[in-house]
Every structure is written in C-alpha cells, then in structure tokens.
Motif scaffolding. Structure first.
Motif, PDB file in Angstrom:
ATOM      1  N   GLY A  11      39.950  38.627  46.323  1.00 41.65           N
ATOM      2  CA  GLY A  11      39.774  37.775  45.157  1.00 41.65           C
ATOM      3  C   GLY A  11      38.554  38.183  44.334  1.00 41.65           C
ATOM      4  O   GLY A  11      38.607  38.197  43.104  1.00 41.65           O
ATOM      5  N   ASP A  12      37.460  38.518  45.038  1.00 43.75           N
ATOM      6  CA  ASP A  12      36.258  38.962  44.337  1.00 43.75           C
ATOM      7  C   ASP A  12      36.514  40.256  43.586  1.00 43.75           C
ATOM      8  O   ASP A  12      36.076  40.421  42.432  1.00 43.75           O
ATOM      9  N   LEU A  16      36.184  40.725  39.624  1.00 47.39           N
ATOM     10  CA  LEU A  16      35.279  41.716  39.047  1.00 47.39           C
ATOM     11  C   LEU A  16      36.030  42.710  38.163  1.00 47.39           C
ATOM     12  O   LEU A  16      35.542  43.120  37.101  1.00 47.39           O
ATOM     13  N   THR A  17      37.230  43.091  38.611  1.00 50.56           N
ATOM     14  CA  THR A  17      38.041  44.012  37.816  1.00 50.56           C
ATOM     15  C   THR A  17      38.435  43.392  36.483  1.00 50.56           C
ATOM     16  O   THR A  17      38.306  44.016  35.421  1.00 50.56           O
ATOM     17  N   LEU A  18      38.929  42.140  36.548  1.00 48.49           N
ATOM     18  CA  LEU A  18      39.317  41.449  35.324  1.00 48.49           C
ATOM     19  C   LEU A  18      38.116  41.221  34.414  1.00 48.49           C
ATOM     20  O   LEU A  18      38.207  41.393  33.188  1.00 48.49           O
ATOM     21  N   TRP A  24      34.665  45.173  28.674  1.00 54.09           N
ATOM     22  CA  TRP A  24      34.910  46.423  27.943  1.00 54.09           C
ATOM     23  C   TRP A  24      35.734  46.155  26.681  1.00 54.09           C
ATOM     24  O   TRP A  24      35.509  46.777  25.643  1.00 54.09           O
ATOM     25  N   LEU A  25      36.673  45.224  26.780  1.00 54.97           N
ATOM     26  CA  LEU A  25      37.489  44.883  25.614  1.00 54.97           C
ATOM     27  C   LEU A  25      36.632  44.260  24.511  1.00 54.97           C
ATOM     28  O   LEU A  25      36.758  44.617  23.328  1.00 54.97           O
TER      29      LEU A  25
END
Length: 298
Positions: A11-12, A16-18, A24-25
């Motif tokens: 989940g972490d 973190l990925t999202l 970045w977006l």
C-alpha cells in the motif's frame, strides 16, 4: 503479522508511486507554459504566429527583445521599479517589525484590540475614491511616495510575523536580556532580528514581488512618465505596437506587425519576470520554514 506488514508495504509503495506520478504531472503542467513562453520569446515571429513553437525556439531571433529595449523609457522603468522595490520593501519590513513585535508581547496593553483593528482592515476597505482623496490630501500624488506609503503595511504579513515572534522568541530570553540591562529596542535589534531571518526573508519576498508588479496604483497616482515603474512602461510598449487596420494599407506589413506584437507579449513577460525569479533562490532556504512557523496557530 507478516502478511499485514506486506500489505502495508504494498500500500505504501502504491501510494508513493501515485504520489510521485501526480507530482510529476503537476510539475509538467506548471513548467511547460514557462518553457513555452521562453522559447516563444526567442523564436521567429512567423513561427510563433503559425503555432510551430512547441518546446524549443524555432529560427532563434532577438527581435522581440530588441523591440523592447530600444524603447526610450525601458531603462527608466527598470530603475524606477528597482527603487520602488528596494526602498518600499525596506520600509515595509521596518513597519511590519515595529507592528508585529509589540503585538507578539503578551504583556502589551491593548494588544488584542489593536489586533482586531488590524484584522478589520483586511475585511473592509474604504475603496478607490477615498484612497485617492487621502493620497491627494497628503500631497503624494505624482511622487514616488505614492507607491510606498499607501502600501506601507500588509496586515497578513504582520499576523504571520507576530506569530513567528511568539513561537520563536521566548519570554525567558526576554527576561535574561532584561537582567543584562537590555532595553526593548536593543533586544529587537540584537536578538529578535538575528533570530528571525526566515520570516524576514519571507515577508521581504512577498513585499518585493508586490512592489515589482505594482501597476494599478502607479496608473492612478502617477502622471509623470519619469516616475513610471516597469509595468507601466511595458504597457506603453504594448499599446504603441497595437495594430490599427485602418492605418496600414499593405497586407504584408499588417501581418508582420501583428506577428511582432505577438512576439512582444512573450518578451515582455520574460523581461518583467526574470528580476523577481532571480531573487527567489536567495530566500528559498528560509521560505518554507518562515511560512510554516509564522502560520502556526497560537
């Protein structure tokens, strides 16, 4: 237990990925217009008008900047804006410290009433006409002081500076200074100000940007072109390059002027923005700390 820890770890990682993807977006959304403006300001006017500029300059040229800097008033506008920014910011910071420090003292009689009066001015304003009459009665019209004194104090800056003083400068420090024979003015100069570099950097940046971008007050209070800040000079340059169809008979000349005016827009943005952007790196290390501590609720 291990399975729960594994799920939490997954989940972490997903979070973190999202989160990284969203950051970045946001960076691309904010950064691309800046890159485009810089590239367009250095591109050929025809390339800008035809939409061929996407990321890098096309047929690089300095025509836009040449058109800006050949104007007679551009150096006057720069010097005036630097004066308003430096002198105005120094006066603003002085007034803010003089207002915030007494209000930060819990033993200051009437501090709460004064704070309410300060906050009242944030919500209610006399309006443009009373402000103009006041500046006129003070004989500040068409003077440099007209752009400094009416905006001498920002209530929001007083609030965050006052909060910073209360959080950072302890009563024990004040008592120790008094035992050593230090009066209030010496305490502020020798102890409070050196310990308040972050918040001073923050409010200085806010005030400096406000003075650099000052346009409306200059438009209302100034008549002498020799006192115009850069923003009014840039507005004049843009107005002078307006294309009047009735005054231009040649279609090719009309198209060329229209392209140059579009190019001028991007060049003017860069000319007006770069000096302020150059200030930010010097206060960046203090910026977050000053804002966060100054915004803490008591």
């Amino acid at each position: 237990m291990e399975q729960s820890h594994l799920l939490n770890s997954r989940g972490d990682k997903a979070f973190l990925t999202l989160n990284s993807f969203m950051l970045w977006l946001v960076l691309l959304v904010v950064l691309y217009p800046l890159i485009y403006i810089v590239s367009a300001s250095f591109s050929n006017p025809e390339a800008v008008a035809s939409g061929r500029v996407w990321l890098f300059p096309v047929d690089p040229t300095l025509d836009g900047y040449k058109a800006v800097f050949k104007h007679d008033m551009i150096l006057t506008g720069f010097s005036n804006s630097f004066f308003y920014m430096i002198a105005g910011t120094a006066f603003n910071v002085l007034m803010t410290v003089l207002a915030a420090y007494p209000l930060s003292r819990r033993d200051f009689f009437g501090g709460k009433v004064l704070m309410l009066l300060f906050v009242f001015t944030m919500m209610f304003d006399g309006g443009l006409i009373p402000r103009y009459i006041l500046v006129k009665d003070l004989e500040l019209l068409n003077t440099r002081w007209a752009l400094i004194i009416p905006v001498a104090l920002g209530v929001w800056h007083v609030i965050i500076t006052r909060t910073y003083f209360r959080v950072t400068i302890s009563n024990e420090l004040l008592e120790a200074a008094r035992i050593d024979g230090c009066n209030d003015f010496r305490f502020v100069w020798r102890i409070v100000l050196p310990l308040s570099a972050p918040i001073l950097a923050v409010i200085s940046l806010f005030y400096a940007v406000g003075h650099w971008n000052q346009y409306f007050n200059a438009l209302i209070f100034l008549k002498d072109p020799g006192l115009y800040p850069l923003q009014l000079v840039l507005k004049q340059i843009l107005v002078e390059n307006e294309v009047d169809i009735s005054m231009v008979g040649d279609v090719a000349d009309l198209a060329m002027r229209a392209q140059l005016r579009d190019l001028l827009k991007y060049s003017l943005i860069i000319v007006a923005t770069v000096p302020v952007l150059a200030i930010y790196p010097f206060v960046q290390k203090h910026f977050v700390k000053g804002v966060m501590i100054g915004s803490l609720k008591e």
